[in-house]
Design a protein around this motif. Structure first.
Motif, PDB file in Angstrom:
ATOM      1  N   MET A 162     -13.668   0.413  -3.518  1.00  0.00           N
ATOM      2  CA  MET A 162     -12.611   1.189  -2.935  1.00  0.00           C
ATOM      3  C   MET A 162     -11.730   1.767  -4.032  1.00  0.00           C
ATOM      4  O   MET A 162     -11.552   1.163  -5.066  1.00  0.00           O
ATOM      5  N   VAL A 163     -11.143   2.892  -3.776  1.00  0.00           N
ATOM      6  CA  VAL A 163     -10.230   3.529  -4.694  1.00  0.00           C
ATOM      7  C   VAL A 163      -8.865   2.907  -4.487  1.00  0.00           C
ATOM      8  O   VAL A 163      -8.461   2.624  -3.363  1.00  0.00           O
ATOM      9  N   THR A 164      -8.122   2.671  -5.568  1.00  0.00           N
ATOM     10  CA  THR A 164      -6.797   2.068  -5.435  1.00  0.00           C
ATOM     11  C   THR A 164      -5.754   2.950  -6.080  1.00  0.00           C
ATOM     12  O   THR A 164      -6.032   3.716  -6.991  1.00  0.00           O
ATOM     13  N   GLU A 165      -4.551   2.836  -5.561  1.00  0.00           N
ATOM     14  CA  GLU A 165      -3.404   3.505  -6.145  1.00  0.00           C
ATOM     15  C   GLU A 165      -2.405   2.426  -6.529  1.00  0.00           C
ATOM     16  O   GLU A 165      -2.152   1.508  -5.759  1.00  0.00           O
ATOM     17  N   ASN A 166      -1.834   2.519  -7.723  1.00  0.00           N
ATOM     18  CA  ASN A 166      -0.852   1.539  -8.171  1.00  0.00           C
ATOM     19  C   ASN A 166       0.537   1.946  -7.726  1.00  0.00           C
ATOM     20  O   ASN A 166       0.897   3.107  -7.787  1.00  0.00           O
ATOM     21  N   LYS A 167       1.308   0.960  -7.290  1.00  0.00           N
ATOM     22  CA  LYS A 167       2.694   1.196  -6.903  1.00  0.00           C
ATOM     23  C   LYS A 167       3.546   0.106  -7.519  1.00  0.00           C
ATOM     24  O   LYS A 167       3.208  -1.066  -7.456  1.00  0.00           O
ATOM     25  N   ALA A 168       4.660   0.506  -8.116  1.00  0.00           N
ATOM     26  CA  ALA A 168       5.591  -0.458  -8.681  1.00  0.00           C
ATOM     27  C   ALA A 168       6.473  -0.998  -7.573  1.00  0.00           C
ATOM     28  O   ALA A 168       6.893  -0.278  -6.681  1.00  0.00           O
ATOM     29  N   VAL A 169       6.758  -2.312  -7.622  1.00  0.00           N
ATOM     30  CA  VAL A 169       7.595  -2.946  -6.623  1.00  0.00           C
ATOM     31  C   VAL A 169       8.752  -3.602  -7.361  1.00  0.00           C
ATOM     32  O   VAL A 169       8.557  -4.338  -8.313  1.00  0.00           O
ATOM     33  N   ALA A 170       9.976  -3.332  -6.899  1.00  0.00           N
ATOM     34  CA  ALA A 170      11.155  -3.928  -7.524  1.00  0.00           C
ATOM     35  C   ALA A 170      11.319  -5.357  -7.024  1.00  0.00           C
ATOM     36  O   ALA A 170      11.186  -5.630  -5.828  1.00  0.00           O
ATOM     37  N   GLY A 171      11.598  -6.274  -7.951  1.00  0.00           N
ATOM     38  CA  GLY A 171      11.803  -7.667  -7.593  1.00  0.00           C
ATOM     39  C   GLY A 171      13.223  -7.906  -7.111  1.00  0.00           C
ATOM     40  O   GLY A 171      14.033  -6.987  -6.974  1.00  0.00           O
ATOM     41  N   ASP A 178     -22.760  10.128  -0.564  1.00  0.00           N
ATOM     42  CA  ASP A 178     -21.868   9.698  -1.636  1.00  0.00           C
ATOM     43  C   ASP A 178     -21.155   8.370  -1.388  1.00  0.00           C
ATOM     44  O   ASP A 178     -20.631   7.775  -2.325  1.00  0.00           O
ATOM     45  N   LEU A 179     -21.132   7.895  -0.166  1.00  0.00           N
ATOM     46  CA  LEU A 179     -20.327   6.727   0.166  1.00  0.00           C
ATOM     47  C   LEU A 179     -20.730   5.488  -0.622  1.00  0.00           C
ATOM     48  O   LEU A 179     -19.881   4.769  -1.142  1.00  0.00           O
ATOM     49  N   PHE A 180     -22.008   5.249  -0.742  1.00  0.00           N
ATOM     50  CA  PHE A 180     -22.449   3.996  -1.358  1.00  0.00           C
ATOM     51  C   PHE A 180     -22.263   3.975  -2.874  1.00  0.00           C
ATOM     52  O   PHE A 180     -22.368   2.920  -3.477  1.00  0.00           O
ATOM     53  N   LYS A 181     -21.917   5.102  -3.446  1.00  0.00           N
ATOM     54  CA  LYS A 181     -21.577   5.125  -4.877  1.00  0.00           C
ATOM     55  C   LYS A 181     -20.233   4.450  -5.120  1.00  0.00           C
ATOM     56  O   LYS A 181     -19.933   4.051  -6.238  1.00  0.00           O
ATOM     57  N   HIS A 182     -19.419   4.322  -4.059  1.00  0.00           N
ATOM     58  CA  HIS A 182     -18.071   3.771  -4.184  1.00  0.00           C
ATOM     59  C   HIS A 182     -18.014   2.275  -3.881  1.00  0.00           C
ATOM     60  O   HIS A 182     -16.963   1.673  -4.007  1.00  0.00           O
ATOM     61  N   ILE A 183     -19.131   1.690  -3.479  1.00  0.00           N
ATOM     62  CA  ILE A 183     -19.154   0.274  -3.152  1.00  0.00           C
ATOM     63  C   ILE A 183     -19.434  -0.523  -4.413  1.00  0.00           C
ATOM     64  O   ILE A 183     -20.332  -0.208  -5.179  1.00  0.00           O
ATOM     65  N   LYS A 184     -18.642  -1.548  -4.606  1.00  0.00           N
ATOM     66  CA  LYS A 184     -18.799  -2.398  -5.801  1.00  0.00           C
ATOM     67  C   LYS A 184     -19.567  -3.652  -5.476  1.00  0.00           C
ATOM     68  O   LYS A 184     -19.531  -4.200  -4.474  1.00  0.00           O
ATOM     69  N   VAL A 188      -7.381   2.541  -0.816  1.00  0.00           N
ATOM     70  CA  VAL A 188      -7.663   3.823  -0.175  1.00  0.00           C
ATOM     71  C   VAL A 188      -9.138   3.801   0.216  1.00  0.00           C
ATOM     72  O   VAL A 188     -10.005   3.559  -0.624  1.00  0.00           O
ATOM     73  N   ASP A 189      -9.400   4.040   1.485  1.00  0.00           N
ATOM     74  CA  ASP A 189     -10.764   4.006   1.990  1.00  0.00           C
ATOM     75  C   ASP A 189     -11.515   5.251   1.515  1.00  0.00           C
ATOM     76  O   ASP A 189     -11.166   6.367   1.902  1.00  0.00           O
ATOM     77  N   PRO A 190     -12.552   5.091   0.697  1.00  0.00           N
ATOM     78  CA  PRO A 190     -13.289   6.260   0.199  1.00  0.00           C
ATOM     79  C   PRO A 190     -13.991   7.020   1.319  1.00  0.00           C
ATOM     80  O   PRO A 190     -14.210   8.219   1.206  1.00  0.00           O
ATOM     81  N   GLN A 191     -14.322   6.336   2.409  1.00  0.00           N
ATOM     82  CA  GLN A 191     -14.986   7.016   3.518  1.00  0.00           C
ATOM     83  C   GLN A 191     -14.070   8.073   4.131  1.00  0.00           C
ATOM     84  O   GLN A 191     -14.513   9.173   4.447  1.00  0.00           O
TER      85      GLN A 191
END
Length: 87
Positions: A1-10, A81-87, A23-26
């Protein structure tokens, strides 16, 4: 799956370890495939049918076949292309 990083304040206002939002690649591939030239004729037919049905409240017509044709085209495109994104 594709991921996006987000900063979280403590609690103390300083950034903690970043959380990854999945993020769902499908879904991304479906959007791209629905815009490809090979699926456009099906999308146009679906849009025309939807407009026709929505403009006439007395009709018994539905757009099931047009929807199935469009989804088949999109799914066929995604499958390449979907199965190229599966790890």
């Amino acid at each position: 799956m594709v991921t996006e990083n987000k900063a979280v304040a403590g609690n103390n206002g300083e950034p903690e370890e970043e959380e990854e939002e999945l993020v769902d690649p499908q879904e991304t591939l479906k959007e791209k495939c629905s815009e490809k030239a090979e699926c456009q004729p099906y999308k146009i037919k679906l849009d025309e049918c939807t407009e026709r049905v929505n403009s006439n409240p007395e009709t018994s017509e539905n757009c099931t076949q047009e929807l199935m044709d469009f989804l088949h085209c999109v799914d066929h495109c995604v499958a390449h292309d979907l199965f190229k994104h599966i790890k």
